[in-house]
Design a protein around this motif. Structure first.
Motif, PDB file in Angstrom:
ATOM      1  N   LEU A   1      15.878  -4.709  -8.428  1.00 27.64           N
ATOM      2  CA  LEU A   1      14.702  -4.513  -7.577  1.00 27.64           C
ATOM      3  C   LEU A   1      13.659  -3.738  -8.367  1.00 27.64           C
ATOM      4  N   VAL A   2      12.444  -4.251  -8.440  1.00 27.21           N
ATOM      5  CA  VAL A   2      11.351  -3.588  -9.148  1.00 27.21           C
ATOM      6  C   VAL A   2      10.313  -3.172  -8.118  1.00 27.21           C
ATOM      7  N   GLU A   3      10.182  -1.873  -7.912  1.00 25.15           N
ATOM      8  CA  GLU A   3       9.243  -1.360  -6.909  1.00 25.15           C
ATOM      9  C   GLU A   3       7.940  -0.945  -7.569  1.00 25.15           C
ATOM     10  N   SER A   4       6.845  -1.511  -7.106  1.00 24.54           N
ATOM     11  CA  SER A   4       5.531  -1.124  -7.603  1.00 24.54           C
ATOM     12  C   SER A   4       5.135   0.236  -7.054  1.00 24.54           C
ATOM     13  N   GLY A   5       4.245   0.906  -7.764  1.00 26.22           N
ATOM     14  CA  GLY A   5       3.596   2.063  -7.176  1.00 26.22           C
ATOM     15  C   GLY A   5       2.699   1.622  -6.039  1.00 26.22           C
ATOM     16  N   GLY A   6       2.344   2.525  -5.151  1.00 27.91           N
ATOM     17  CA  GLY A   6       1.497   2.171  -4.019  1.00 27.91           C
ATOM     18  C   GLY A   6       0.145   1.655  -4.474  1.00 27.91           C
ATOM     19  N   ASP A   7      -0.254   0.510  -3.956  1.00 24.76           N
ATOM     20  CA  ASP A   7      -1.505  -0.112  -4.372  1.00 24.76           C
ATOM     21  C   ASP A   7      -2.174  -0.719  -3.145  1.00 24.76           C
ATOM     22  N   ASN A   8      -3.151  -1.562  -3.365  1.00 24.51           N
ATOM     23  CA  ASN A   8      -3.886  -2.151  -2.251  1.00 24.51           C
ATOM     24  C   ASN A   8      -3.419  -3.578  -1.990  1.00 24.51           C
ATOM     25  N   LEU A   9      -4.190  -4.324  -1.229  1.00 24.05           N
ATOM     26  CA  LEU A   9      -3.771  -5.653  -0.802  1.00 24.05           C
ATOM     27  C   LEU A   9      -3.865  -6.692  -1.906  1.00 24.05           C
ATOM     28  N   THR A  10      -4.351  -6.295  -3.096  1.00 27.98           N
ATOM     29  CA  THR A  10      -4.464  -7.244  -4.202  1.00 27.98           C
ATOM     30  C   THR A  10      -3.256  -7.204  -5.132  1.00 27.98           C
ATOM     31  N   ALA A  11      -2.328  -6.304  -4.896  1.00 28.45           N
ATOM     32  CA  ALA A  11      -1.213  -6.120  -5.833  1.00 28.45           C
ATOM     33  C   ALA A  11      -0.263  -7.310  -5.799  1.00 28.45           C
TER      34      ALA A  11
ATOM     35  N   GLY B   1       0.788   5.506 -15.671  1.00 27.56           N
ATOM     36  CA  GLY B   1      -0.373   6.157 -16.263  1.00 27.56           C
ATOM     37  C   GLY B   1      -1.692   5.479 -15.934  1.00 27.56           C
ATOM     38  N   ALA B   2      -1.654   4.484 -15.069  1.00 30.34           N
ATOM     39  CA  ALA B   2      -2.866   3.738 -14.698  1.00 30.34           C
ATOM     40  C   ALA B   2      -2.632   3.118 -13.338  1.00 30.34           C
ATOM     41  N   CYS B   3      -3.574   2.295 -12.878  1.00 37.86           N
ATOM     42  CA  CYS B   3      -3.407   1.623 -11.597  1.00 37.86           C
ATOM     43  C   CYS B   3      -2.061   0.902 -11.559  1.00 37.86           C
ATOM     44  N   PRO B   4      -1.338   1.013 -10.470  1.00 33.02           N
ATOM     45  CA  PRO B   4       0.004   0.444 -10.429  1.00 33.02           C
ATOM     46  C   PRO B   4       0.074  -1.037 -10.769  1.00 33.02           C
ATOM     47  N   HIS B   5      -0.944  -1.814 -10.327  1.00 35.92           N
ATOM     48  CA  HIS B   5      -0.843  -3.252 -10.579  1.00 35.92           C
ATOM     49  C   HIS B   5      -0.913  -3.584 -12.058  1.00 35.92           C
ATOM     50  N   THR B   6      -1.468  -2.673 -12.869  1.00 38.98           N
ATOM     51  CA  THR B   6      -1.551  -2.932 -14.302  1.00 38.98           C
ATOM     52  C   THR B   6      -0.173  -3.138 -14.903  1.00 38.98           C
ATOM     53  N   ALA B   7       0.796  -2.300 -14.496  1.00 41.60           N
ATOM     54  CA  ALA B   7       2.128  -2.341 -15.096  1.00 41.60           C
ATOM     55  C   ALA B   7       3.022  -3.422 -14.522  1.00 41.60           C
ATOM     56  N   ILE B   8       2.629  -4.007 -13.394  1.00 45.58           N
ATOM     57  CA  ILE B   8       3.459  -5.077 -12.830  1.00 45.58           C
ATOM     58  C   ILE B   8       2.824  -6.453 -12.995  1.00 45.58           C
ATOM     59  N   ARG B   9       1.556  -6.494 -13.398  1.00 43.49           N
ATOM     60  CA  ARG B   9       0.874  -7.785 -13.496  1.00 43.49           C
ATOM     61  C   ARG B   9       0.189  -8.000 -14.837  1.00 43.49           C
ATOM     62  N   ASP B  10      -0.499  -6.989 -15.353  1.00 44.02           N
ATOM     63  CA  ASP B  10      -1.342  -7.196 -16.530  1.00 44.02           C
ATOM     64  C   ASP B  10      -0.615  -6.899 -17.839  1.00 44.02           C
TER      65      ASP B  10
ATOM     66  N   PRO C   1       0.806  -1.217   0.000  1.00 43.54           N
ATOM     67  CA  PRO C   1       0.000   0.000   0.000  1.00 43.54           C
ATOM     68  C   PRO C   1       0.846   1.277   0.000  1.00 43.54           C
ATOM     69  N   VAL C   2       0.201   2.373  -0.354  1.00 38.37           N
ATOM     70  CA  VAL C   2       0.851   3.691  -0.320  1.00 38.37           C
ATOM     71  C   VAL C   2       1.342   3.978   1.095  1.00 38.37           C
ATOM     72  N   GLY C   3       2.580   4.436   1.225  1.00 41.52           N
ATOM     73  CA  GLY C   3       3.115   4.850   2.515  1.00 41.52           C
ATOM     74  C   GLY C   3       3.602   3.735   3.406  1.00 41.52           C
ATOM     75  N   SER C   4       3.611   2.510   2.905  1.00 43.52           N
ATOM     76  CA  SER C   4       4.019   1.398   3.759  1.00 43.52           C
ATOM     77  C   SER C   4       5.529   1.331   3.971  1.00 43.52           C
ATOM     78  N   GLY C   5       6.289   1.997   3.110  1.00 42.26           N
ATOM     79  CA  GLY C   5       7.741   2.010   3.270  1.00 42.26           C
ATOM     80  C   GLY C   5       8.480   1.206   2.218  1.00 42.26           C
TER      81      GLY C   5
END
Length: 229
Positions: A123-133, A91-100, A36-40
């Motif tokens: 190391l590939v860091e995702s943008g902040g997302d929710n628990l489904t990322a 340019g879209a939900c973060p999980h799109t670029a790391i999963r879809d 998630p956003v802000g988790s570190g």
């Protein structure tokens, strides 16, 4: 490109059939960090870079929706030479670029290997997302999911693919637990119930000895050993 990724009995990363580049060289191990956003996530990436940069050839790809803020943070902190840090604007939900649609990230990691390689670790860091990322198995070989105690001590119990399936779960900012009313024992028990034998690390990057990331570093080294075997 698709990796046959599975858990080995000792928790180390499995070596995939496409572990080598077209020229025959072994490619870098790729580890994704989501949460998630802000988790570190970015602070954890920075700490890993500081801990490993003297012994490994490594690079970082960050993901943000509309900015390059995470990459710019790493550049300001000088955790690696600038040419070893690159950013993807999803340019879209973060999980799109790391999963879809992983094409932009896959191009970024392959460009890093071409330009500054050979590399041991990316190391590939995702943008902040929710628990489904979660990361595509075609992009990374292992994934870390970072949550923090300030988000609530019920997060491990809520589960979600990030919490339940990541190769390593990191519960970050443990120093804040007394201030936000989070019960670390409860979080540990809930994480165990959700993840069975998959590892969990509790960390504070504000540890006075500066070694708050040591358990994650040890886990990364285990993955590297398996990858190189």
């Amino acid at each position: 490109m698709h990796l046959d990724h599975h858990h080995s009995h000792d928790g180390a990363a499995a070596v995939s059939a496409d572990a080598h580049r077209p020229d025959g060289r072994r490619r870098a191990l790729r580890i994704g960090l989501g949460g998630p956003v802000g988790s570190g996530k970015t602070a954890t990436v920075a700490a890993l870079c500081r801990a490993l940069r003297d012994e490994l050839a490594l690079a970082v790809v960050t993901n943000d929706i509309y900015t390059r803020e995470d990459a710019e943070f790493l550049l300001r902190e000088a955790v690696l030479p600038p040419e070893r840090i690159t950013a993807v604007e999803t340019g879209a939900c973060p999980h799109t670029a790391i999963r879809d649609d992983i094409s932009a990230n896959l191009e970024a990691v392959e460009d890093l290997e071409d330009e500054v390689g050979p590399l041991d670790l990316i190391l590939v860091e995702s943008g902040g997302d929710n628990l489904t990322a979660t990361f595509s198995k075609g992009l990374v070989d292992a994934q870390i999911f970072v949550i923090d105690v300030a988000g609530g001590d019920d997060i491990p119990r809520k589960g979600g693919p990030g919490v339940t399936t990541a190769d390593l779960l990191v519960v970050n900012k443990t120093d804040l637990a007394p201030h936000v009313g989070s019960d670390l024992g409860r979080m540990a028990a809930d994480a165990k119930a959700q993840r069975a034998e998959l590892p969990v690390v509790f960390q504070s990057l504000r540890a006075e000895d500066g070694d708050g990331v040591k358990d994650v570093v040890a886990w990364v080294r285990e993955q590297l050993t398996a990858w190189a075997a």
